[in-house]
Design a protein around this motif. Structure first.
Motif, mmCIF file in Angstrom:
data_model
loop_
_atom_site.group_PDB
_atom_site.id
_atom_site.type_symbol
_atom_site.label_atom_id
_atom_site.label_comp_id
_atom_site.label_asym_id
_atom_site.label_seq_id
_atom_site.Cartn_x
_atom_site.Cartn_y
_atom_site.Cartn_z
ATOM 1 N N LEU A 3 0.830 -1.204 0.000
ATOM 2 C CA LEU A 3 0.000 0.000 0.000
ATOM 3 C C LEU A 3 0.863 1.252 0.000
ATOM 4 C CD1 LEU A 3 -2.830 -0.991 2.507
ATOM 5 C CD2 LEU A 3 -3.034 -0.717 0.031
ATOM 6 N N GLU A 18 2.150 4.949 8.805
ATOM 7 C CA GLU A 18 1.527 3.643 8.972
ATOM 8 C C GLU A 18 1.602 3.213 10.429
ATOM 9 O OE1 GLU A 18 3.829 0.396 7.083
ATOM 10 O OE2 GLU A 18 5.330 1.930 6.665
ATOM 11 N N VAL A 36 -7.412 10.650 4.384
ATOM 12 C CA VAL A 36 -7.963 9.298 4.260
ATOM 13 C C VAL A 36 -7.109 8.320 5.060
ATOM 14 C CG1 VAL A 36 -8.535 7.413 2.666
ATOM 15 C CG2 VAL A 36 -8.870 9.789 1.951
ATOM 16 N N LEU A 38 -6.593 4.160 5.435
ATOM 17 C CA LEU A 38 -6.880 2.799 5.008
ATOM 18 C C LEU A 38 -6.768 1.917 6.238
ATOM 19 C CD1 LEU A 38 -4.803 2.598 1.693
ATOM 20 C CD2 LEU A 38 -7.222 3.169 1.966
ATOM 21 N N ASP A 40 -7.563 -1.823 8.302
ATOM 22 C CA ASP A 40 -7.928 -3.240 8.344
ATOM 23 C C ASP A 40 -8.875 -3.441 9.525
ATOM 24 O OD1 ASP A 40 -8.065 -5.977 8.062
ATOM 25 O OD2 ASP A 40 -5.906 -6.257 7.944
ATOM 26 N N VAL A 67 -11.406 4.230 4.780
ATOM 27 C CA VAL A 67 -11.693 3.159 3.826
ATOM 28 C C VAL A 67 -11.248 1.848 4.466
ATOM 29 C CG1 VAL A 67 -11.160 2.165 1.569
ATOM 30 C CG2 VAL A 67 -11.349 4.648 1.822
ATOM 31 N N VAL A 69 -10.076 -1.846 4.322
ATOM 32 C CA VAL A 69 -9.419 -2.783 3.408
ATOM 33 C C VAL A 69 -9.658 -4.173 3.981
ATOM 34 C CG1 VAL A 69 -7.267 -3.408 2.270
ATOM 35 C CG2 VAL A 69 -7.671 -1.037 2.921
ATOM 36 N N LYS A 92 -8.719 -6.583 -0.277
ATOM 37 C CA LYS A 92 -7.267 -6.622 -0.117
ATOM 38 C C LYS A 92 -6.545 -6.995 -1.405
ATOM 39 C CE LYS A 92 -7.058 -7.459 4.845
ATOM 40 N NZ LYS A 92 -6.665 -8.373 5.932
ATOM 41 N N LEU A 99 -7.393 0.637 -5.755
ATOM 42 C CA LEU A 99 -7.084 1.184 -4.436
ATOM 43 C C LEU A 99 -6.854 2.685 -4.510
ATOM 44 C CD1 LEU A 99 -4.744 -1.678 -3.201
ATOM 45 C CD2 LEU A 99 -6.915 -1.036 -2.152
ATOM 46 N N ALA A 102 -10.113 4.398 -4.927
ATOM 47 C CA ALA A 102 -10.865 4.436 -3.669
ATOM 48 C C ALA A 102 -10.407 5.603 -2.797
ATOM 49 C CB ALA A 102 -10.681 3.125 -2.912
ATOM 50 N N ILE A 103 -9.109 5.800 -2.721
ATOM 51 C CA ILE A 103 -8.575 6.901 -1.914
ATOM 52 C C ILE A 103 -9.073 8.238 -2.459
ATOM 53 C CG2 ILE A 103 -6.467 8.121 -1.242
ATOM 54 C CD1 ILE A 103 -5.066 5.341 -1.313
#
Length: 201
Positions: A3, A18, A36, A38, A40, A67, A69, A92, A99, A102-103
């Motif tokens: 990602l 991250e 945004v 991402l 899990d 969003v 994932v 995923k 992806l 989507a962002i």
């Protein structure tokens, strides 16, 4: 890593950071205030649903859109994530361009809900109690109808084609419904439609 590499490759996207689990993600969100996130659902420590709820409860983070994932392995997670404030879902194993799309969609203020996802949510009717939604009684009949149509996963253009009206008319009714229901995006309208039992006439 995948990602991160994807985001850093896109000229109009900037990678902000991250985190391995929810509590760490919340600290990072407060420091970087990204547009945004991402996220899990399944993580050690604070999971994705609890992280979503913490974001929704913190006014300082209300500009960050989320969003999910996921693999969609467990249906109830989809509904729980929508209730907690997710603005979209991507698989995923989605292609890199999906992806990135989507962002961009979620960053622009739209929700990313495919018809297959909304079918999953609507399929949960029998597993969730239908309850009144605050503000629903302020909607006009046409606005209620539009909320029900949004819950099918169709776009404004697709709804307009079905009803033989202009996309601008659909957009106006949907926007008014969002204001009255204090919905942050179309994903929230899907939740309200499911919770209140709204269906297409």
């Amino acid at each position: 890593m995948g990602l991160r590499a994807l985001i850093e490759r896109e000229p109009d996207l900037e990678f902000a950071g991250e985190a391995a689990e929810g509590a760490e993600a919340l600290r990072l969100l407060r420091d970087t205030r990204p547009d945004v996130l991402l996220l899990d659902i399944r993580m050690t420590g604070m999971d994705g649903i609890d992280t979503l709820r913490a974001i929704a409860a913190d006014p300082a983070l209300n500009t960050t859109r989320v969003v999910i994932v996921t693999t969609f392995a467990v249906d109830q997670y989809v509904f729980a994530a929508l209730q907690a404030g997710a603005s979209g879902f991507v698989l995923k194993d989605s292609a890199p361009e999906e992806l990135a799309h989507a962002i961009r969609v979620v960053a622009s203020g739209e929700a990313l809900l495919s018809p297959s996802i909304t079918r999953k949510v609507i399929g949960l009717f029998g597993r969730h109690d239908v309850a009144p939604v605050m503000g629903l009684d302020t909607l006009t009949p046409r606005e209620r109808e539009m909320v029900a149509w949004v819950a099918t996963g169709r776009s404004n253009d697709e709804i307009a084609k079905e009803l033989v009206i202009s996309p601008d008319t659909v957009r106006t009714h949907v926007s008014r419904a969002m204001v009255k229901l204090h919905a942050r995006d179309r994903a929230q309208l899907v939740v309200f439609a499911v919770r209140s039992g709204l269906t297409i006439p």
